[in-house]
Design an enzyme around this catalytic site. Structure first.
Site, PDB file in Angstrom:
ATOM      1  N   GLU A 372       0.895  -1.151  -0.144  1.00 18.80           N
ATOM      2  CA  GLU A 372      -0.006   0.170   0.160  1.00 18.80           C
ATOM      3  C   GLU A 372       0.896   1.325  -0.220  1.00 18.80           C
ATOM      4  OE1 GLU A 372      -4.201  -1.418   2.144  1.00 18.80           O
ATOM      5  OE2 GLU A 372      -2.605  -0.691   3.388  1.00 18.80           O
ATOM      6  N   VAL A 373       1.831   1.427  -0.757  1.00 23.28           N
ATOM      7  CA  VAL A 373       2.678   2.468  -0.762  1.00 23.28           C
ATOM      8  C   VAL A 373       1.955   3.489  -1.897  1.00 23.28           C
ATOM      9  CG1 VAL A 373       5.197   3.546  -1.429  1.00 23.28           C
ATOM     10  CG2 VAL A 373       4.725   1.018  -0.243  1.00 23.28           C
TER      11      VAL A 373
END
Length: 602
Positions: A372-373
């Site tokens: 989830e960057v």
């Protein structure tokens, strides 16, 4: 390998081994076991006898002199070892002690699994098991407490004769640990005292299908005491899982003490007392190891690192942006390690130099996260000032390479979330384990690239789903989110978890790269009050799929009708062990056999 014939699989309401063994036959003779029954064991080349005290009141036991003694809860004593992992002998010692505790102190009367007119076995003229012989057939490898996936044989064979002789043999100490768990599941508590099995004679051969079988617990979003984590590890071990993934830091808090960087937990924990000290961390790793469970530590990065900004604001970009935080991260507070910063590199080197040597005695793995960057966060990173993938990707490659090089130099194998490989298109070392959570298609892509994969599709094995949103919604937007379901609703019941095939969608020639999987307990809405019932017994359903496979011996999907009474019994065993597992059916269903089924074909 142990050379044994495979016996036809046979199960009934009175033979509820969980996970279901590879092969299992049993009879209907009642045998009793005494607290004075001896457990004799032989290793490869030597023979010894373990004298386990039947009234020993310690919850955690070892014979080693290399331990410090610490008092907990008044008169309770635990023994802790800080610097090295347990030996195979110590694991067997603990497993025998634990088996006796289970048989005589943590057992249950099985009235829920018999009709109303059921009577317990007669207590007159009891025939007792004379002894339990445990034999390890091969020398353990030096890393028996922290094996890489697939390097240690966990199979075992168990035989209980009608005359009361018990033999448990395995190729490793870990196999003995698994076999002793199965041995306890043959026995029940009697209302008049004592423990008995109605199943003699018994012949079992068992071997796991998958090499990595785990639970992932997030202890950052909510804090869990050492006691809470130990209780979860107890349940993991009793389900024959062999990995406990500790997601120990995240955006919301940094509860892990790092002596070289004490400010991280001093400022990043929710409160100064909600911290896992170096002693706590060592104890947890050992506590898992001695039960045959390898604790894998995750420090998620570069995203999910906002808590670092509380002590090192210069390292974090896009910190705690409000009110439009959802532009920059998956959940508040936003923040990511800067991608092109020598200060970040120096920080990570110092962090790893402190932490990795303390992990190495107990694990072969270290998880560096990578999920989830949000690329938009790098618009506010003064070292890159861009959200363009073509600009960011080389920086991310350099970031991961630096981290993984140091991890390998420390003697550990890196683990990452799938986004690093599939979304960022990074070149990862062939040793890197890639953990998938989004889809079966992602698993197929991971193995197609030649990497070993861990499964855990959120639509099946995310145990936090279905509790509704933890976010609040302003009246101006609330209508569009009504009825406020979370992103992965509905609640994933045990039947759904049990229906998941880790090999679904993976070509036959690549299935060997799927080394196992984990069920995930994210903690936005879970804390010590409800963690037991959130994980168990749904985690047990996952455990059987990972140990026994998603298909039965005939190649069919496993039957809920077969599994439900066995899982209900496993739930009772967990409750007897102090685990607050949820019921899956009312007693009427388990007492009356097949009356609670639809479409049942006898």
């Amino acid at each position: 390998m142990i050379t044994l014939l495979l016996f036809p699989l046979f199960t009934s309401l009175a033979s509820a081994i969980w996970p279901i063994p590879t092969s299992y036959t049993h009879g209907e003779t009642v045998l009793w076991i005494s607290k004075d029954t001896s457990f004799d064991w032989a290793g490869a080349g030597d023979v010894g006898t373990l004298k386990v005290q039947p009234n020993y009141d310690l919850d955690f036991r070892t014979n080693s002199n290399a331990y410090a003694t610490t008092q907990y809860e008044g008169d309770r004593t635990r023994l802790k070892r800080y610097s090295e992992a347990p030996t195979g002998d110590e694991m067997i010692d603990q497993a025998i002690y634990s088996a006796k505790q289970t048989l005589f102190k943590k057992n249950f009367v099985p009235w829920k699994f018999h009709p109303r007119n059921w009577t317990e076995p007669s207590t007159e003229n009891r025939t007792y098991i004379s002894n339990v012989r445990v034999e390890v057939l091969q020398d353990d490898p030096g890393d028996i407490a922290k094996p890489l996936a697939g390097t240690v044989d966990e199979s075992y064979a168990l035989e209980l004769s009608e005359g009361g002789n018990v033999s448990i043999t395995a190729n490793s100490s870990l196999g003995i640990v698994r076999g002793l768990v199965t041995f306890t599941q043959l026995f029940y508590k009697h209302s008049d005292g004592g423990a008995y099995t109605p199943l003699a004679p018994v012949i079992i051969f068992d071997i796991p299908v998958f090499q990595h079988r785990g639970i992932n617990l997030d202890v950052s979003r909510n804090y869990f005491s050492v006691k809470d984590i130990e209780r979860t590890i107890d349940a993991v071990a009793y389900n024959k899982m062999n990995r406990f993934h500790l997601h120990i830091t995240d955006a919301q808090s940094w509860p892990l003490e790092i002596p070289a960087l004490p400010e991280l937990s001093a400022k990043g924990a929710y409160r100064p007392d909600l911290v896992y000290t170096t002693d706590d961390f060592a104890n947890l790793q050992y506590y898992a190891s001695i039960q045959g469970v390898e604790l894998i530590t995750e420090i998620d990065m570069p995203g999910h690192t906002s808590s670092i900004a509380l002590s090192h604001p210069e390292l974090i970009a896009a910190y705690n942006i409000q009110p439009d935080w959802d532009t920059y991260c998956a959940e508040p507070p936003c923040g990511t390690l800067k991608l092109n910063s020598t200060k970040v590199e120096d920080f990570l080197k110092k962090l790893f130099d402190d932490l990795l040597p303390r992990i190495l005695p107990f694990s072969s793995y270290f998880h560096t996260g990578g999920d989830e960057v949000n690329k938009n966060s790098y618009l506010k990173d003064d070292t890159v000032n861009s959200n363009d993938s073509t600009i960011l990707q080389p920086f991310m490659q350099k970031f991961i390479d630096r981290n993984h090089d140091q991890i390998r130099a420390a003697g550990l194998t890196p683990v990452v979330w799938e986004e690093m490989l599939l979304d960022w298109n990074l070149t990862l070392g062939s040793d890197v384990i890639v953990q998938s959570w989004q889809s079966d298609e992602a698993v197929a892509q991971i193995v197609a690239k030649g990497h070993k994969a861990l499964v855990g599709n959120y639509k099946y094995w995310y145990l936090d789903c279905g509790k509704g949103q933890w976010l609040n919604f302003d009246p101006s937007v609330s209508a569009q989110y009504y009825p406020y379901e979370d992103y992965c609703a509905p609640f994933h019941n045990w039947r759904l978890a049990y229906s998941y095939d880790p090999l679904g969608g993976v070509p036959a020639d690549a299935q060997h790269l799927v080394i196992g999987g984990e069920a995930h307990m994210w903690a936005e809405q879970t804390d010590p009050t409800n963690v037991d019932r959130m994980i168990w017994p749904r985690g047990s359903a996952v455990a059987e799929i990972l140990w026994s496979g998603a298909k039965d011996s005939m190649g069919r999907n496993r039957s809920q009708i077969d599994a439900a009474p066995r899982l209900s019994e496993m739930r009772e065993r967990l409750v007897a062990r102090g685990i607050g597992a949820e019921p899956i059916q009312m007693p009427y269903c388990t007492m009356e056999g097949t009356v609670c089924q639809l479409g049942y074909q006898p």
